[in-house]
Every structure is written in C-alpha cells, then in structure tokens.
Design a protein around this motif. Sequence first.
Motif, PDB file in Angstrom:
ATOM      1  N   LYS A  43       0.826  -1.210   0.000  1.00  0.00           N
ATOM      2  CA  LYS A  43       0.000   0.000   0.000  1.00  0.00           C
ATOM      3  C   LYS A  43       0.860   1.260   0.000  1.00  0.00           C
ATOM      4  N   ASN A  44       1.968   1.235   0.735  1.00  0.00           N
ATOM      5  CA  ASN A  44       2.862   2.388   0.731  1.00  0.00           C
ATOM      6  C   ASN A  44       3.454   2.621  -0.655  1.00  0.00           C
ATOM      7  N   ALA A  45       3.687   1.524  -1.385  1.00  0.00           N
ATOM      8  CA  ALA A  45       4.235   1.641  -2.738  1.00  0.00           C
ATOM      9  C   ALA A  45       3.241   2.310  -3.678  1.00  0.00           C
ATOM     10  N   ILE A  46       1.934   2.067  -3.455  1.00  0.00           N
ATOM     11  CA  ILE A  46       0.909   2.716  -4.277  1.00  0.00           C
ATOM     12  C   ILE A  46       0.971   4.228  -4.077  1.00  0.00           C
ATOM     13  N   ALA A  47       1.110   4.662  -2.827  1.00  0.00           N
ATOM     14  CA  ALA A  47       1.252   6.095  -2.542  1.00  0.00           C
ATOM     15  C   ALA A  47       2.543   6.641  -3.139  1.00  0.00           C
ATOM     16  N   ALA A  48       3.628   5.863  -3.032  1.00  0.00           N
ATOM     17  CA  ALA A  48       4.913   6.294  -3.589  1.00  0.00           C
ATOM     18  C   ALA A  48       4.839   6.435  -5.104  1.00  0.00           C
ATOM     19  N   LYS A  49       4.112   5.510  -5.756  1.00  0.00           N
ATOM     20  CA  LYS A  49       3.942   5.581  -7.205  1.00  0.00           C
ATOM     21  C   LYS A  49       3.239   6.865  -7.607  1.00  0.00           C
ATOM     22  N   LYS A  50       2.245   7.274  -6.816  1.00  0.00           N
ATOM     23  CA  LYS A  50       1.526   8.517  -7.090  1.00  0.00           C
ATOM     24  C   LYS A  50       2.474   9.709  -7.025  1.00  0.00           C
ATOM     25  N   ILE A  51       3.413   9.666  -6.084  1.00  0.00           N
ATOM     26  CA  ILE A  51       4.352  10.786  -5.926  1.00  0.00           C
ATOM     27  C   ILE A  51       5.331  10.866  -7.088  1.00  0.00           C
ATOM     28  N   ILE A  52       5.928   9.735  -7.463  1.00  0.00           N
ATOM     29  CA  ILE A  52       6.958   9.783  -8.513  1.00  0.00           C
ATOM     30  C   ILE A  52       6.365   9.987  -9.902  1.00  0.00           C
ATOM     31  N   THR A  53       5.044   9.772 -10.046  1.00  0.00           N
ATOM     32  CA  THR A  53       4.408  10.074 -11.325  1.00  0.00           C
ATOM     33  C   THR A  53       3.927  11.525 -11.383  1.00  0.00           C
ATOM     34  N   HIS A  54       3.940  12.231 -10.249  1.00  0.00           N
ATOM     35  CA  HIS A  54       3.622  13.664 -10.204  1.00  0.00           C
ATOM     36  C   HIS A  54       4.776  14.368  -9.483  1.00  0.00           C
ATOM     37  N   LEU A  55       5.963  14.133  -9.989  1.00  0.00           N
ATOM     38  CA  LEU A  55       7.185  14.537  -9.288  1.00  0.00           C
ATOM     39  C   LEU A  55       7.273  16.050  -9.114  1.00  0.00           C
ATOM     40  N   ASP A  56       6.879  16.797 -10.120  1.00  0.00           N
ATOM     41  CA  ASP A  56       7.015  18.250 -10.050  1.00  0.00           C
ATOM     42  C   ASP A  56       6.213  18.829  -8.885  1.00  0.00           C
ATOM     43  N   GLU A  57       4.972  18.356  -8.711  1.00  0.00           N
ATOM     44  CA  GLU A  57       4.111  18.866  -7.645  1.00  0.00           C
ATOM     45  C   GLU A  57       4.655  18.532  -6.261  1.00  0.00           C
ATOM     46  N   TYR A  58       5.125  17.302  -6.087  1.00  0.00           N
ATOM     47  CA  TYR A  58       5.575  16.883  -4.750  1.00  0.00           C
ATOM     48  C   TYR A  58       6.964  17.407  -4.408  1.00  0.00           C
ATOM     49  N   LEU A  59       7.775  17.692  -5.408  1.00  0.00           N
ATOM     50  CA  LEU A  59       9.035  18.383  -5.126  1.00  0.00           C
ATOM     51  C   LEU A  59       8.746  19.801  -4.634  1.00  0.00           C
ATOM     52  N   SER A  60       7.713  20.408  -5.220  1.00  0.00           N
ATOM     53  CA  SER A  60       7.315  21.747  -4.758  1.00  0.00           C
ATOM     54  C   SER A  60       6.822  21.692  -3.311  1.00  0.00           C
ATOM     55  N   ALA A  61       6.092  20.629  -2.990  1.00  0.00           N
ATOM     56  CA  ALA A  61       5.618  20.464  -1.613  1.00  0.00           C
ATOM     57  C   ALA A  61       6.792  20.333  -0.650  1.00  0.00           C
ATOM     58  N   CYS A  62       7.798  19.563  -1.037  1.00  0.00           N
ATOM     59  CA  CYS A  62       8.990  19.402  -0.181  1.00  0.00           C
ATOM     60  C   CYS A  62       9.698  20.738   0.008  1.00  0.00           C
ATOM     61  N   GLN A  63       9.838  21.498  -1.074  1.00  0.00           N
ATOM     62  CA  GLN A  63      10.511  22.794  -0.981  1.00  0.00           C
ATOM     63  C   GLN A  63       9.738  23.761  -0.093  1.00  0.00           C
ATOM     64  N   LEU A  64       8.410  23.742  -0.213  1.00  0.00           N
ATOM     65  CA  LEU A  64       7.590  24.610   0.639  1.00  0.00           C
ATOM     66  C   LEU A  64       7.752  24.209   2.099  1.00  0.00           C
ATOM     67  N   GLY A  65       7.749  22.920   2.375  1.00  0.00           N
ATOM     68  CA  GLY A  65       7.932  22.443   3.743  1.00  0.00           C
ATOM     69  C   GLY A  65       9.271  22.846   4.313  1.00  0.00           C
ATOM     70  N   ILE A  66      10.331  22.705   3.510  1.00  0.00           N
ATOM     71  CA  ILE A  66      11.681  23.086   3.964  1.00  0.00           C
ATOM     72  C   ILE A  66      11.733  24.585   4.253  1.00  0.00           C
ATOM     73  N   THR A  67      11.116  25.367   3.381  1.00  0.00           N
ATOM     74  CA  THR A  67      11.137  26.833   3.557  1.00  0.00           C
ATOM     75  C   THR A  67      10.394  27.255   4.822  1.00  0.00           C
ATOM     76  N   ILE A  68       9.204  26.690   5.038  1.00  0.00           N
ATOM     77  CA  ILE A  68       8.410  27.046   6.225  1.00  0.00           C
ATOM     78  C   ILE A  68       9.153  26.693   7.511  1.00  0.00           C
ATOM     79  N   THR A  69       9.709  25.485   7.573  1.00  0.00           N
ATOM     80  CA  THR A  69      10.423  25.069   8.793  1.00  0.00           C
ATOM     81  C   THR A  69      11.692  25.890   8.995  1.00  0.00           C
ATOM     82  N   ALA A  70      12.365  26.252   7.902  1.00  0.00           N
ATOM     83  CA  ALA A  70      13.589  27.057   8.023  1.00  0.00           C
ATOM     84  C   ALA A  70      13.270  28.443   8.578  1.00  0.00           C
TER      85      ALA A  70
END
Length: 458
Positions: A43-70
């Motif tokens: 089941k975790n792999a299904i979620a992971a597949k969703k992320i790597i097939t929409h890589l641009d959006e989730y990389l943006s999410a990671c960057q936003l998270g890093i910026t907010i915490t910083a």
Amino acid sequence: MDIFNLVIIAILIAFTAFFVASEFAIIRVRSSKIDQLVEEGNKNAIAAKKIITHLDEYLSACQLGITITALGIGWLGEETIHEILSPLFQLIHIPETAVTIISFSLSFAIITFLHVVVGELAPKTFAIHKAEAITLLSARPLIAFYKVLFPFIWVLNGSARVITRMFGLKPVSENDLAHSEEELRIIVSESFKSGEINQSEFKYVNKIFDFDDRIAKEIMVPRTEIISLEQASSLDNLMEVIQGEQFTRYPITDGDKDHIIGMINVKEIMTALIRSKDLSAKKLDSYIRPVIRVIETIPIHDLLVKMQKERIHMAILMDEYGGTSGLVTVEDIIEEIVGDIRDEFDMDEIPSIQKVKENHFILDAKLLITQVNSLLSIELDDEDIDTLGGWILTSNYDATEGDILTFDSYSFKIIEMEDHHIRYVEVMKMREVEELPETAGQRQLAQSAVSTSEAEIV
C-alpha cells in the motif's frame, strides 16, 4: 518558555529533516522497484507511485515544507538561544555591550549548525543510501501535506512554471528520469565492477545494446559457403550431403543459388524414413518448406521478429540486384547475444578470433571490420566493405596466400586461401613480425583445427 521554544525548534528541525529526506529519496528511488512493490500489493508503494508520477508537484511540496520550517527555526532559534546564553555571560561579568554581539553570534552559529547538519546534510545522506525505504515511509505523510497546502503549492508551482517556460523548460515528470542507452551502459558497467552482476550478464546486456545496430549482412553465411541441394536431387544424394555437412536444414535450389525455392529439414525426412523404411525412390519435392527472402540490409532484430512470426528458421538474403548474397538462421541471430553456440558436431570448429599471444592473432577473414578495429584499436576503413577479407582484397585484388599488408602498426598476412576466397589472416604488431618463424601462423592454425584449447579464444 525557553524550554518550550527549544522543543518547538527540535520539532521544526525534525520536519526539515523529513522534507529534505523525502525530496532526495523520491528523486533517487528506482521507479521499476516501486512498480514491483505495487504489483506485490504494498500500500505504501501505491502512494509512492503517485508521488513519482507527479514529481514536479511533490518536489514543490517538499521545498515549501523546507522553507516554512527554516523560517520557523530562524525566527525562534536565535532569540531562544540568545535568551539562554545572556544570563551566563552576565555571570562571568562580560560587558553588556559585548553580551548582545557574542550571544547573537553564538546563537546564529548553533542554529545554523543544527539546521544544516541535523536538518539537511544527515537526512540527505540517509535518503541517498535508503531511498526506497524512506520513499515508502514518507509517501503518505507527504501526500497529506500536499493536500492541506494545495492552494499555496498550486500558486507557487504555477508561478515557477511561468518563469521556467520563459527559458524553454518543461515541468519535471517521471519520464524525465528515464536513462539513455549510454547511461544504462555506464550503470551496467558500475554494477559489474561492484559485483552486482556477473561477467556473463554484463556481456549479454552489452550485446543486446549492440543488437539493434547490426544488419543481416554482417552475420550471414556468404553465398560461396552455402551448402545447397538441387530440387531434382534424390534422397540418396541428401544422405551423402548430410554425412559430410551434418546440418539440420538445407536450402533447395532450382538451377543455381540465385533461385532458392525453399528448404528441407533433415528431422522431418529422418522421421519419415523411420516410419516408411523405404524412401530411396522419393524426391525432395514433398519435403520442401517455404523460406524467407529479405534484403541483406534488414536489421537482425526485424528479421528475428519476422522469423518468429512466420515460424521459419532460415532466411535467404538478397543483394540490391535480387541475387542471393547469403543466408541467416535463427541460431546465427541468437549467437549475436549469447555468443557462439556449439553442438556435438562443432568440436572441430575454429573460432573466428584466436589469440596466440599479446598483439598476435589468427583471424577469420569473415570477421567484421568493426570487430577488427575494436580488437586492435585501429581504424580500418569500413565504408564500402564489411569483412577483413574484403578489406584485404580491396587493397590488393591479386592477393595470394602468403601476401602481407601493413596498416598502422600491424601486419596482415594471408595464411590460408581457397580459390580466390581468403579464409584466415595472421595479424601481429610490426615489431614482432621478425621474431616469429615464417610458418608459425600456419602451424598455429593447423593446431587449432585439432584443439582450440592451445590458443586463447577471445
């Protein structure tokens, strides 16, 4: 209050580590491995597949998270550390004017150290080494974060796309992570060096990469070496040929080799012989099967597909004038991937490349120019010809047995001919020619016909 702030700072650093590790992990993880886990029902792999097939959006999410915490770490961190350190400096009677400067400097250094080392560098290293595990663990939380902050991510991501499109760049997708053939060759080479794959697997994969670049003409049995039978031949004639040649299939001609009408399979005839006990009066006509006819420049991949589709194991190659230039069997094509396939009747077969010693070889004249260039690290011209024998005859059309040609730092000596057909060539470095006795090449060839183990086969 200071303790509460320190806890918040620790939590923010932990979130920074999460987003940094997630970012590096989803970039580095192998899509093929995630696909395998999806097929297994992870089941975790299904979620992971969703992320790597929409890589641009989730990389943006990671960057936003890093910026907010910083930003949170910077806002709370320096002030909290400053408040903790100030009383200590006052106890040791540091002047008030210096306390502010020193505590600020130390606060900045401590927070920066924790943020960079604990929040970024260490998580990045973990993500590189454990990309698959971290991707699976972080997939669901990252999807939840993306959904909660979707409006902000959408605005920021859209703004970034407008800027990148001004420079002709497209959004990152899963397909952008695909490897080119040269990159795959490097990956396979590194895997071989690290022991992940063995030498045979390494060789097969590299041969598969070369497979699409080869044409049928390069691997064919040339017209002059085709063993054929006349349509009017009796089965007694066939038996005589079988005893001498020991092939399974033979092309059938109607007059000459430019008029090949089909082929016969010895297994079929032997089966009929066992059943009827008497075939001496029968002709070959009733056993002739269709044969494929294709142009000699057809890629061997396409030819193999055609042979598989039509279930015919022999193809006759035609030149540009419609005449027969040679033939190719399924075995010839398979050998391009797995190497020579020898059965119990090939024990006396001489390999096309025999290494006598360093920089000294006995080569079959049918060896391709490209193979000779690769073996000797030279650049023989192969624009109009394909084989070593063809290159020699082009250079000297009156060549006879014993003639020597030189190119670069190598000498090429004809050591065996059959009529006008060059069969074997002795090749060695120029400085070694005078050291070798005149008949050494012929002697080596004769020995190899008895036992190939006396020469190193490459």
